[in-house]
Structures are given as structure tokens and as C-alpha cells.
Scaffold this active site. Structure first.
Site, short mmCIF file in Angstrom:
data_model
loop_
_atom_site.label_atom_id
_atom_site.label_comp_id
_atom_site.label_asym_id
_atom_site.label_seq_id
_atom_site.Cartn_x
_atom_site.Cartn_y
_atom_site.Cartn_z
N ASP A 10 0.81 -1.22 0.00
CA ASP A 10 0.00 0.00 0.00
C ASP A 10 0.85 1.27 0.00
O ASP A 10 0.31 2.37 -0.04
CB ASP A 10 -0.94 0.02 1.22
CG ASP A 10 -2.00 -1.06 1.15
OD1 ASP A 10 -2.39 -1.45 0.02
OD2 ASP A 10 -2.43 -1.52 2.21
N CYS A 11 2.16 1.13 0.05
CA CYS A 11 3.09 2.27 0.13
C CYS A 11 3.75 2.48 -1.23
O CYS A 11 4.40 1.59 -1.77
CB CYS A 11 4.14 1.98 1.20
SG CYS A 11 5.51 3.15 1.22
N GLY A 12 3.60 3.69 -1.77
CA GLY A 12 4.20 4.02 -3.07
C GLY A 12 5.71 3.90 -3.07
O GLY A 12 6.31 3.42 -4.03
#
Length: 134
Positions: free
Chosen positions: A10-12
Site C-alpha cells: 500500500d506504500c508508493g
């Protein structure tokens, strides 16, 4: 070449780091640390290998950091590790482990420092920033 990434899909920044590892020609071992947190000894080893303080590995944004009052200097390293193990979202990411070293890859291009083949060519991050423009 054995490369491991402690990853949050979920983390770019974590997604960009994973993509750079793959662009270097390596398919890493992916540990989704929110689902499979490191053990106490693994976390301590990662911190030691990175040569950082326990506090510097804490993630503040989007976590229970403020709610738990972790900014208070009363917390010992052992206390902070306990909190990271109880709330893995507090562990900053992504952490990449390679034979060249262990690194918190923020920003994502920091991974190039520990990749065996850092010459990945042009890479466009999710936000449009270009790494290694050609």
C-alpha cells in the site's frame, strides 16, 4: 543473488523500490511485514545492520505513533522495539537486505546503494519523478 524487501504494497515508496529491484534483474524475497512481522531478534539485527537508532526506524505518519506518545524521550530502545512488534505499521519501510548491505530505502532510489547492479537505466516512479534519466 539473494535480496529481501520488507514491503508494504500500500506504500508508493515501497512499490517503487520493489520495481527498481526487479528492473535491476533480481526477483527478491518479499516479506509483507504487516502480515509477517519480523521477530524481535530479526528487527534488532536489521537495525544493527543498517547502523541506525531504533527511534530513527519509527514511522510517524499514518500510524499510532502520536496516540502512543512515542515522541516522548522516556521510551527506551527496548520499549520502542516492543511497540514496533506490537504495531508493525510503526516500522518504517521499505527495508532492503542484500549482500552489499541493509538499507531503509526512503527515498526509493536509496535502494541503488545496495543493489549489485545499480545501473537500472531510466526509471519513472509512480509520482512521475524520473530516476537515472537517460
Amino acid at each position: 543473488m539473494n535480496v529481501t524487501i520488507y514491503h508494504n504494497p500500500d506504500c508508493g515508496t515501497s512499490r517503487n523500490t520493489l520495481a527498481m529491484i526487479r528492473q535491476s534483474g533480481i526477483e527478491p524475497t518479499i516479506i509483507e511485514y504487516l502480515k509477517q512481522p519480523p521477530t524481535r531478534s530479526e528487527l534488532i539485527e536489521l537495525i544493527a545492520a543498517m547502523g541506525v537508532s531504533v527511534r530513527s526506524l519509527l514511522r510517524e505518519k499514518g500510524t499510532t505513533y502520536a496516540e502512543l506518545g512515542l515522541g516522548d524521550p522516556k521510551w527506551t530502545d527496548d520499549d520502542l522495539i516492543d511497540q514496533m512488534l506490537a504495531h508493525p505499521i510503526l516500522i518504517n519501510r521499505p527495508i532492503v537486505v542484500t549482500p552489499k548491505g541493509v538499507k531503509l530505502c526512503r527515498p526509493s532510489e536509496a535502494v541503488l546503494d545496495v543493489l549489485p547492479n545499480p545501473h537500472i537505466g531510466r526509471f519513472v516512479k509512480e509520482d512521475g519523478d524520473v530516476v537515472n534519466p537517460v
